[in-house]
Design a protein around this motif. Structure first.
Motif, PDB file in Angstrom:
ATOM      1  N   PRO A 323      22.902 -30.144   7.768  1.00 39.71           N
ATOM      2  CA  PRO A 323      22.118 -30.735   6.693  1.00 39.71           C
ATOM      3  C   PRO A 323      21.275 -29.644   6.019  1.00 39.71           C
ATOM      4  CG  PRO A 323      21.259 -31.397   8.835  1.00 39.71           C
ATOM      5  CD  PRO A 323      22.447 -30.537   9.099  1.00 39.71           C
ATOM      6  N   GLU A 324      21.385 -29.568   4.729  1.00 40.64           N
ATOM      7  CA  GLU A 324      20.618 -28.590   3.944  1.00 40.64           C
ATOM      8  C   GLU A 324      20.204 -27.356   4.736  1.00 40.64           C
ATOM      9  OE1 GLU A 324      20.469 -27.647   1.226  1.00 40.64           O
ATOM     10  OE2 GLU A 324      21.519 -29.420   0.486  1.00 40.64           O
ATOM     11  N   ARG A 374      26.693 -30.334   2.513  1.00 43.71           N
ATOM     12  CA  ARG A 374      27.703 -31.339   2.153  1.00 43.71           C
ATOM     13  C   ARG A 374      28.963 -30.837   1.468  1.00 43.71           C
ATOM     14  NH1 ARG A 374      24.445 -34.672  -0.780  1.00 43.71           N
ATOM     15  NH2 ARG A 374      24.857 -33.427  -2.605  1.00 43.71           N
ATOM     16  N   SER A 396      21.632 -36.727   3.891  1.00 46.45           N
ATOM     17  CA  SER A 396      22.049 -35.795   2.840  1.00 46.45           C
ATOM     18  C   SER A 396      23.560 -35.576   2.804  1.00 46.45           C
ATOM     19  CB  SER A 396      21.338 -34.450   2.994  1.00 46.45           C
ATOM     20  OG  SER A 396      21.748 -33.824   4.184  1.00 46.45           O
TER      21      SER A 396
END
Length: 804
Positions: A323-324, A374, A396
């Motif tokens: 995630p990010e 992503r 996300s």
DNA sequence: AGCACGCCGACT
DNA sequence: GTCGGCGTGCTC
């Protein structure tokens, strides 16, 4: 004769299909599906993707492809098919699907240029004339400043001017000039004698090549080393002795950074049991989905690393989604440390150019592993051996704009295509995934123990209502205060989480209750300390903080809610000696700011790290022994059926930040609803009970994972229009869905107005409804005209993550 | 989405 | 009589 089916870069329902073009003779051998091309489209030129080559076409008056953009396809055949699948699953346009797979730098830019084609410059009107003195082509934008489009149009009609449609690339490959010797060193020596003796610099350059046994050297370096000028080099090039070449170079975001080489760690019993089935699937090329349910600190990453190692040794490739990632530089270190230059990193912290370069490394097969956020799920690998999604529950992974895809779904699709395993890892899996693992759809791998055998930190729940009754009106409970002071004395560190989502500081009049709202959106304005401004987080509207109430002119106007800035102010007051780092959007929007702040904290240059959601993930600092959650329940009141699940996930995750190493950790959770099950269960780290409790609720209320959800949101400046369109949609849906499908609505959206557009929505809950996609598409088609001409907007989100 | 085409009202 | 408005329909 070859023909190409091209998906053009025009996002509209009517153009959402392939158009056929002739392939000019000279490119017949070069073209292949997946390449970008420039094609004439009506009067203009647009970029497009070749999806198919064929020897036949039904259409008679074909135009020809005007240019090739790529020499190697940027989409593999698999990705072209995946694009098709995405359009069906998310109801998006085909181009949008393809564009989502590629770095933003590869999106075309369009511009119009006006060219003078008349005989006499004097024939042009005096406003336009000056532009063409000395040049033939001028940007339309420049002329439009002084002349109306109609005026220009007139000139086009009488043949003085013409419009040229240009397609440009956003960013291009960064190149350096490289100078090469054309011949062998002995041949060079012979050339020396042929060079006039007074051309001293030319001699120097040739000598430089010979003495250093150079085959090639970047131009800049050659010039600085020999103190020659580029004209000298040019002279040698024109003599054919040297050659010049443009060489692509990469903007390496991790240039000048050393990554300490790490080696595989021995796996404990649990880890070995978890990795076994994964290795087996890699070996046997089986598509299986694993849910690796492992508590924080149980060593999931090491299992990932060793599985990847296996994949790479087999000569295959792997994708790891995190995630990010900019939030967890530590993660990048771990992958770069283990696999070095085999890794490409893709995340939002990189510039457009850097992202493009990392992507190029994947395309050119220079790396075998990509670690990214992503969109990295679309990495153009062709021999995928495994896909890992870390922190599988993170929201996300769902894209909140078209195409509204979930990376998990794409991962599973690609896993099937490549016959490779997909590993979903989390300490707090989504109910959907865990339920699937219970049903045997996913294989469950469990890691119950932390690698260092430490217990999870003990959690204390503090009832803030109680604090208030005891006269403590500050945002820190007595217990949290005590513990923070204690840590300060012991030189240990504290992490404070301000769970702000859905609850920002707004301004309210204490006398009449007036709240400053945005004039364009139905939402209260957020107070920003900096500049004493009230801001709308949806449309950007700003106004100065009022001194008196605009409604009753009372002076008792106060801000409510707590921002990180305010917490920081109060902390400074009560713990003046503490060094504080604040992390929120304000302090981290600069590039690299994030990492800097974390490094600073890691080096113990601060005692307290105060931040929002972003500090809950993946941080691992040995001296953090206290985690405080200031308001645990803010998220619980959101209009979101996943509120409890998300609260549990957040609390569990942030608790995991404490006591990861030698020193034991403690967690204080402050809340106004201490009895709430997700708060209670998170304090006991009891995922299983949460799962059971929450599943029961989802069942009774017909929510996922028992039902799928589709959310249709309609918006328009006129509220009557919105209501009537939504009503029509609901009626149509009712008539066309399966028996056990439920339609809810129309209702106003949780935020009923954004940017002067009213918003209504309807929710579809379905179990198995094969035609729903078709029905929804029909609805979009039905309103298509109104969506282009009238300001109507209809968005469909299949499996929405948020109801807003 | 863009852009041309075409059909109507208000002006030189 | 034309200029300029916007609805309609097409783009290989």
């Amino acid at each position: 004769m070859k023909y190409a089916s091209v998906i053009v870069d025009v996002q509209a329902m009517q153009t959402d299909r392939a158009f056929d073009y002739k392939v000019p003779e000279e490119w017949q051998q070069l073209v292949s599906p997946g390449m970008r091309v420039i094609v004439p489209f009506g009067p203009r030129k647009v970029q497009g993707f070749i999806v198919e080559l064929k020897n036949q076409t039904d259409y008679e008056k074909l135009k020809s492809i005007s240019d090739l953009v790529d020499l190697t396809p940027c989409l593999t055949t698999e990705l072209i098919e995946l694009g098709q699948w995405l359009t069906e699953k998310t109801l998006c346009f085909k181009v949008s699907a393809f564009q989502a797979m590629l770095p933003a730098a590869m999106k075309a830019k369009y511009e119009k240029v006006i060219r003078f084609i008349g005989d006499e410059l004097e024939a042009l009107p005096f406003t336009i004339r000056p532009f063409f003195e000395g040049k033939i082509e001028v940007d339309l934008k420049d002329i439009e400043q002084v002349a109306s489009f109609r005026e220009i149009h007139k000139e086009i009609e009488c043949g003085n001017l013409e419009v040229i449609y240009k397609v440009k690339q956003k960013t291009n490959k960064k190149t350096v000039k490289v100078i090469k010797a054309s011949e062998t060193f002995s041949a060079l020596s012979e050339h020396l004698s042929a060079i006039p003796a007074n051309a001293k610099k030319q001699h120097d350059i040739i000598h430089y090549f010979i003495t250093n046994r150079l085959n090639e050297i970047p131009l800049q370096l050659l010039l600085s080393e020999t103190k020659a000028s580029d004209t000298t080099v040019k002279a040698l090039i024109s003599k054919g002795i040297l050659q010049e070449e443009n060489r692509e170079i990469y903007r390496d975001p991790y240039e000048n950074r050393e990554f300490e080489k790490t080696n595989p760690l021995p796996l404990n019993e649990e880890q070995q049991q978890a990795i076994g089935p994964i290795i087996h699937a890699i070996d046997k090329k089986l598509h299986e989905v694993f849910l690796m349910y492992g508590v924080t600190g149980s060593g999931k990453t090491e299992v990932y690393l060793q599985s990847i190692d296996k994949v790479l040794k087999e000569g295959r490739e792997a994708i790891v989604l995190v995630p990010e990632i900019s939030l967890t530089p530590q993660m990048v270190h771990r992958f770069k440390g283990r696999f070095g230059s085999k890794v490409a990193v893709l995340h939002s912290g990189l510039s457009t150019g850097e992202k493009y370069d990392e992507w190029r490394k994947i395309q050119r097969k220079e790396v075998q592993l990509v670690v990214g956020a992503r969109s990295a799920i679309f990495a153009p690998f062709e021999k995928l051996g495994m896909i890992i999604i870390d922190e599988e529950h993170e929201s996300s992974y769902k894209q909140e704009e078209n195409p509204r895809y979930h990376a998990r779904d794409v991962a599973i699709y690609r896993g099937k295509q490549h016959n490779c395993p997909v590993v979903l890892g989390s300490a707090t899996p989504t109910l959907e995934s865990f339920a699937r693992s219970q049903k045997g759809v996913y294989k469950l791998l469990t890691l119950k123990e932390r690698v260092n055998k430490r217990n999870m930190p003990s959690v204390e729940i503090v009832d803030m209502r109680e604090e208030l009754r005891n006269g403590n009106r500050s945002m820190f409970s007595a217990s949290l205060m005590d513990k923070m002071t204690d840590r300060l004395n012991k030189h240990e560190q504290t992490v404070l989480l301000l769970n702000k989502r859905g609850y920002s500081s707004f301004v309210m009049c204490r006398d009449c209750g007036y709240v400053n709202g945005c004039p364009h959106c139905d939402i209260s304005l957020t107070y920003h300390l900096r500049g004493q401004q009230l801001k709308c987080h949806y449309c950007g509207y700003e106004e100065p903080l009022p001194n008196t109430c605009p409604e009753c002119e009372s002076e008792h106007i106060r801000y409510f809610g707590t921002g990180t800035q305010k917490v920081e102010e109060e902390l400074v007051k009560i713990l003046p000696e503490a060094r504080i780092i604040r992390m929120d959007v304000d302090t981290t929007n600069r590039k690299g700011a994030h990492e800097k702040l974390l490094t600073k904290f890691g080096q113990k240059q601060a005692d307290i790290l105060l931040g929002t959601q972003m500090i809950a993930k993946g941080l691992d600092f040995p001296d953090v022994t206290l985690v405080g959650v200031l308001t645990a329940d803010t998220m619980l009141n959101l209009p979101d059926f996943r509120a409890s699940e998300k609260t549990f996930q957040l609390l569990t995750q942030v608790s995991g930040r404490a006591g990861r190493h030698e020193l034991p950790g403690e967690v204080v959770i402050q809340t106004y609803t201490p009895e709430h099950y997700s708060i209670q269960l998170s304090s006991q780290y009891d995922y299983d009970s949460l799962f059971r409790h929450e599943m029961q609720l989802r069942k009774t209320h017909a929510y996922p994972p028992y039902y799928f959800i589709a959310l249709v949101t309609v918006s328009h400046p006129d509220i009557m229009k919105v209501v009537s369109v939504t009503e029509t949609i609901v009626q149509y849906l009712r008539r066309n869905v399966a028996n056990d499908t439920r339609i809810l609505g129309p209702v106003a959206s949780p935020i009923p107005r954004i940017k002067d557009r009213y918003r209504y929505q309807c929710m579809v809950k379905y179990k198995r409804d094969n035609d729903l996609h078709i029905t929804l598409r029909k609805i979009l088609e039905h309103f298509q005209q109104e969506m282009t001409t009238n300001q109507l907007m209809i968005s469909v989100d299949l499996n929405p993550n948020t109801m807003m």
